[in-house]
Design an enzyme around this catalytic site. Structure first.
Site, PDB file in Angstrom:
ATOM      1  N   ASP A  43       2.622  38.264  16.947  1.00  0.00           N
ATOM      2  CA  ASP A  43       1.356  37.519  16.856  1.00  0.00           C
ATOM      3  C   ASP A  43       1.593  36.143  16.224  1.00  0.00           C
ATOM      4  O   ASP A  43       0.669  35.339  16.085  1.00  0.00           O
ATOM      5  CB  ASP A  43       0.266  38.312  16.119  1.00  0.00           C
ATOM      6  CG  ASP A  43       0.636  38.678  14.702  1.00  0.00           C
ATOM      7  OD1 ASP A  43       1.764  38.359  14.277  1.00  0.00           O
ATOM      8  OD2 ASP A  43      -0.199  39.284  13.999  1.00  0.00           O
ATOM      9  N   SER A  44       2.852  35.849  15.903  1.00  0.00           N
ATOM     10  CA  SER A  44       3.210  34.484  15.501  1.00  0.00           C
ATOM     11  C   SER A  44       2.826  33.503  16.612  1.00  0.00           C
ATOM     12  O   SER A  44       2.715  32.301  16.374  1.00  0.00           O
ATOM     13  CB  SER A  44       4.712  34.383  15.215  1.00  0.00           C
ATOM     14  OG  SER A  44       5.469  34.909  16.288  1.00  0.00           O
ATOM     15  N   ASP A  82       2.965  43.221  18.748  1.00  0.00           N
ATOM     16  CA  ASP A  82       2.199  43.197  17.495  1.00  0.00           C
ATOM     17  C   ASP A  82       0.745  43.580  17.718  1.00  0.00           C
ATOM     18  O   ASP A  82       0.104  43.070  18.645  1.00  0.00           O
ATOM     19  CB  ASP A  82       2.214  41.765  16.916  1.00  0.00           C
ATOM     20  CG  ASP A  82       3.259  41.596  15.835  1.00  0.00           C
ATOM     21  OD1 ASP A  82       3.726  42.611  15.274  1.00  0.00           O
ATOM     22  OD2 ASP A  82       3.616  40.434  15.562  1.00  0.00           O
ATOM     23  N   LYS A 111       3.696  47.175  16.762  1.00  0.00           N
ATOM     24  CA  LYS A 111       4.084  46.887  15.369  1.00  0.00           C
ATOM     25  C   LYS A 111       2.830  46.637  14.539  1.00  0.00           C
ATOM     26  O   LYS A 111       1.907  45.937  14.981  1.00  0.00           O
ATOM     27  CB  LYS A 111       5.020  45.686  15.295  1.00  0.00           C
ATOM     28  CG  LYS A 111       5.378  45.296  13.859  1.00  0.00           C
ATOM     29  CD  LYS A 111       6.590  44.400  13.779  1.00  0.00           C
ATOM     30  CE  LYS A 111       6.326  42.948  14.075  1.00  0.00           C
ATOM     31  NZ  LYS A 111       5.399  42.273  13.132  1.00  0.00           N
ATOM     32  N   GLU A 113       1.446  45.678  10.435  1.00  0.00           N
ATOM     33  CA  GLU A 113       1.808  45.169   9.110  1.00  0.00           C
ATOM     34  C   GLU A 113       1.147  46.006   8.021  1.00  0.00           C
ATOM     35  O   GLU A 113      -0.049  46.316   8.119  1.00  0.00           O
ATOM     36  CB  GLU A 113       1.343  43.719   8.962  1.00  0.00           C
ATOM     37  CG  GLU A 113       2.109  42.759   9.834  1.00  0.00           C
ATOM     38  CD  GLU A 113       1.661  41.307   9.647  1.00  0.00           C
ATOM     39  OE1 GLU A 113       1.046  40.984   8.606  1.00  0.00           O
ATOM     40  OE2 GLU A 113       1.946  40.518  10.557  1.00  0.00           O
ATOM     41  N   GLU A 177      10.344  41.415   5.909  1.00  0.00           N
ATOM     42  CA  GLU A 177      10.226  39.948   5.948  1.00  0.00           C
ATOM     43  C   GLU A 177      10.292  39.334   4.552  1.00  0.00           C
ATOM     44  O   GLU A 177       9.553  39.740   3.639  1.00  0.00           O
ATOM     45  CB  GLU A 177       8.918  39.552   6.651  1.00  0.00           C
ATOM     46  CG  GLU A 177       8.727  38.028   6.695  1.00  0.00           C
ATOM     47  CD  GLU A 177       7.783  37.532   7.772  1.00  0.00           C
ATOM     48  OE1 GLU A 177       7.272  38.331   8.561  1.00  0.00           O
ATOM     49  OE2 GLU A 177       7.577  36.298   7.798  1.00  0.00           O
TER      50      GLU A 177
HETATM   51  O1  KIV Z   1       4.788  37.751  14.690  1.00  0.00           O
HETATM   52  C1  KIV Z   1       6.030  37.687  14.635  1.00  0.00           C
HETATM   53  O2  KIV Z   1       6.674  36.911  15.341  1.00  0.00           O
HETATM   54  C2  KIV Z   1       6.705  38.567  13.684  1.00  0.00           C
HETATM   55  C3  KIV Z   1       8.135  38.261  13.375  1.00  0.00           C
HETATM   56  C4  KIV Z   1       8.187  37.072  12.522  1.00  0.00           C
HETATM   57  C5  KIV Z   1       8.838  39.403  12.780  1.00  0.00           C
HETATM   58  O3  KIV Z   1       6.111  39.464  13.177  1.00  0.00           O
END
Ligand code: KIV
Length: 260
Positions: A43-44, A82, A111, A113, A177
């Site tokens: 989600d970056s 994510d 994924k 968090e 992280e």
């Molecule tokens: O959103 C993302 O790209 C991430 C990575 C930085 C691990 O969670």
């Protein structure tokens, strides 16, 4: 070409470093597919592609659209997507959204968090057959700024206990992280599933970076990023030349024209 599985990723722990990068699109995924064990649709992308101030603004539909594109370009790597902020606020919401992501995109895992606070959600998803990767240490969906984690004993204990509880809940691997080296080492030694570090030292079982940062496309270069190329410069050079050629009428040439 053999598809990479969760089992094959887990077998690498303590043996072979696990290679991971992010991708948000099919053409990039096609390149990563040859080399990376895991492709993360992170989600970056909210900040990297859409210029958002944080990943909190990213929606489920946006993640699904990019994950679909990535999965179309992937045959071999394990694709992890994510789950955006607030899409896993309880186990039923998480299940509904994770199932939607998996069904529409054809990805391999999701994924999430969090630490101990999401252990019930993680174990519920796993019990429903949804593979989950955890993400501990610095949590971009919750952090207001980038800051190394685990500098105090209190924080160290808390992050270690997050790692243990997520691995016991059935997460198949954990992204770790921005934590201090000694903590990354301790987590990696204490849990049975692989740790994938980002700014978390060589003592993790694998490494991940945001692709735009490592190829020099973004403007984000914290200390833990190594820039393997300067793609921005290469793109700029091509665009400059194209514009010059259009203006001077050197493009299109005879080669670029259909003559019936
Ligand atoms: O959103 C993302 O790209 C991430 C990575 C930085 C691990 O969670």
């Amino acid at each position: 070409m053999k598809k990479i599985t969760i089992e094959s990723i887990q077998k690498k722990k303590n043996r072979y470093p696990i290679t991971c990068l992010t991708s948000y699109s099919k053409p990039v995924a096609e390149i990563l597919d040859k080399y990376c064990d895991i492709i993360l649709v992170g989600d970056s992308l909210g900040m990297v592609l859409y210029g958002m101030k944080s990943t909190r603004e990213v929606t489920l539909d946006t993640m699904i659209a990019h994950a679909k594109s990535v999965c179309l370009g992937t045959k071999r790597s394990l694709v992890v997507v994510d789950m955006p902020f607030k899409t896993y606020s309880n186990k039923l919401v998480a299940h509904k959204n994770a199932k939607k992501i998996m069904k529409i995109t054809n990805c391999d895992a999701v994924k999430l968090e969090g630490g101990k606070n999401i252990e019930g959600i993680v174990s519920y998803l796993v019990s429903k057959g949804i593979p989950v990767m955890g993400h501990i240490g610095l949590l971009p969906q919750y952090a207001s700024r980038f800051k190394t984690k685990g500098k105090t004993n209190f924080e160290k204990k808390q992050i270690l206990s997050d790692a243990i509880s997520l691995s016991k809940s059935g997460a198949f691997a954990l992204v770790v992280e921005c934590v201090v080296e000694s903590l990354a080492k301790e987590i990696t030694n204490k849990i049975s599933v692989p740790t994938i570090g980002i700014g978390a030292s060589k003592y993790c079982d694998g490494q991940i970076l945001v692709i735009d940062d490592m190829i020099g496309l973004s403007n984000f270069y914290p200390k833990f990023v190594k820039q393997y190329s300067k793609i921005r410069k290469i793109i700029e050079k091509s665009i400059k030349k194209y514009c010059q050629e259009v203006k001077s009428r050197r493009f299109p040439s005879a080669k670029n024209v259909y003559n019936n």
